[in-house]
Design a protein around this motif. Structure first.
Motif, mmCIF file in Angstrom:
data_model
loop_
_atom_site.group_PDB
_atom_site.id
_atom_site.type_symbol
_atom_site.label_atom_id
_atom_site.label_comp_id
_atom_site.label_asym_id
_atom_site.label_seq_id
_atom_site.Cartn_x
_atom_site.Cartn_y
_atom_site.Cartn_z
ATOM 1 N N GLY A 95 21.700 52.615 92.188
ATOM 2 C CA GLY A 95 22.031 51.916 93.418
ATOM 3 C C GLY A 95 21.296 52.561 94.580
ATOM 4 O O GLY A 95 21.264 53.788 94.700
ATOM 5 N N TRP A 153 19.042 47.951 100.013
ATOM 6 C CA TRP A 153 19.222 46.536 99.681
ATOM 7 C C TRP A 153 18.886 46.227 98.220
ATOM 8 O O TRP A 153 18.471 45.109 97.901
ATOM 9 N N ALA A 189 18.953 47.383 93.669
ATOM 10 C CA ALA A 189 19.205 48.215 92.496
ATOM 11 C C ALA A 189 17.868 48.403 91.804
ATOM 12 O O ALA A 189 17.063 47.472 91.715
ATOM 13 N N LEU A 191 19.376 42.705 96.777
ATOM 14 C CA LEU A 191 20.748 42.241 96.922
ATOM 15 C C LEU A 191 21.043 41.898 98.377
ATOM 16 O O LEU A 191 20.332 42.365 99.286
ATOM 17 N N VAL A 219 24.030 49.684 98.585
ATOM 18 C CA VAL A 219 24.323 49.447 97.166
ATOM 19 C C VAL A 219 24.711 50.784 96.538
ATOM 20 O O VAL A 219 23.961 51.767 96.630
ATOM 21 N N ALA A 275 27.099 45.069 90.697
ATOM 22 C CA ALA A 275 26.744 46.050 91.723
ATOM 23 C C ALA A 275 27.823 46.103 92.791
ATOM 24 O O ALA A 275 28.160 45.075 93.390
ATOM 25 N N THR A 316 29.044 47.502 96.559
ATOM 26 C CA THR A 316 28.373 47.788 97.826
ATOM 27 C C THR A 316 29.410 48.253 98.849
ATOM 28 O O THR A 316 30.610 48.297 98.568
#
Length: 292
Positions: A210, A215, A217, A232, A237, A252, A254
């Motif tokens: 992450g 923004w 992965a 993402l 993340v 994921a 966040t």
């Protein structure tokens, strides 16, 4: 493979962390550290439940005998979703009240590896620990300010841990009786891309990372080569978990932590949980050892 992320849960976690797929109920479990709670989401229908935690909570891991092993700021505990109760098992770093537990994983043998960090993110007091089901011990890994991960290779021979402020993923051999040997820097992250957060491994031994402030992965192979990056809709993340019937869905978590009003307006789904598809599946997470 197309890098299209979809929203699984948009509950605005302050610091979403510790995603884990529980094969026992085919659901995703995760925590919110700063609004201390355990969350469960069923991706099949979006059903969501949550339980308040008695202290900042870094993670929950499915445990032998039912329930979960939980990493609280006050130490390790057994969490029973049926009652919502947390039963204290042992203190961790009682001499460092400014520390909290941050991230964890389970090795192939059921041993839990977990890290601590300075809650103020200033002092290099974060340690990597090992839980064998009965007691927690400190590894020989050098302390850092913010530990993340760890993750374990599929064969259990390598432990990956992150020095978040140092911008690096380290690879450490796991030797006899769960001890760790001399580590090496596997990946260094350019600060312009963000800072490294939690790590997980898939069935091929690739390392998913992450990217806090990035923004995305990222996926690296065991040699440290970048294989894939998935963008993402949220900047912070924290970690990836693999789930679904074939373990080919990546989830994921966040966070909203540290974002000012302008940043939050630009990313209305900050703190959500997202999912995207992967071609290499994850691995079923072994149950954490728990001798009560």
């Amino acid at each position: 493979m197309a890098d299209r992320a979809r929203t699984v849960w948009n509950g605005a976690a302050e610091l979403g962390e510790g995603p884990v797929w529980d094969t026992r109920d085919a659901a995703l479990w995760f925590v919110d550290i700063k609004r201390p709670a355990v969350h469960r989401v069923d991706p099949a229908d979006g059903a969501h439940r949550s339980w308040p935690a008695p202290a900042q909570i870094g993670w929950v891991l499915p445990a032998e005998g039912g329930g979960f092993l939980a990493g609280l700021q006050t130490g390790l505990a057994h969490f029973d979703p049926a009652t919502g109760a947390f039963t204290h098992l042992c203190a961790v770093e009682p001499d460092r009240p400014g520390n909290r537990l941050n991230d964890a994983t389970v090795g192939p043998d059921g041993v839990v590896w977990f890290g601590s960090m300075d809650d103020a993110a200033r002092a290099a007091t974060g340690q990597v620990h090992r839980w064998d089901g009965a007691q927690a011990t400190v590894t020989g890994i050098a302390p850092v300010t913010i530990t993340n991960g760890p993750a374990v290779s599929p064969d259990g021979s390598t432990l990956y841990h992150v020095d978040t402020l140092g911008g690096a993923i380290h690879a450490v051999p796991v030797t006899g009786h769960g001890t760790t040997g001399a580590g090496r820097v596997l990946v260094t992250i350019d600060p312009a891309d963000g800072t490294p957060d939690g790590v997980s491994t898939d069935a091929a031994g690739n390392i998913w990372l992450g990217m806090w402030g990035g923004w995305s992965a990222r996926c690296y192979d065991p040699a440290g080569t970048l294989l894939r990056e998935v963008r993402l809709p949220a900047a912070q993340v924290t970690k990836i978990a693999f789930g679904g019937a074939d373990l080919r869905t990546a989830f994921a978590t966040t966070a909203r932590l540290g974002l000012d009003p302008a940043a939050l307006a630009a990313q209305p789904e900050a703190g959500a949980v997202f999912a995207f598809d992967v071609d290499v599946p994850g691995r079923p997470l072994p149950l954490a050892r728990l001798r009560r």
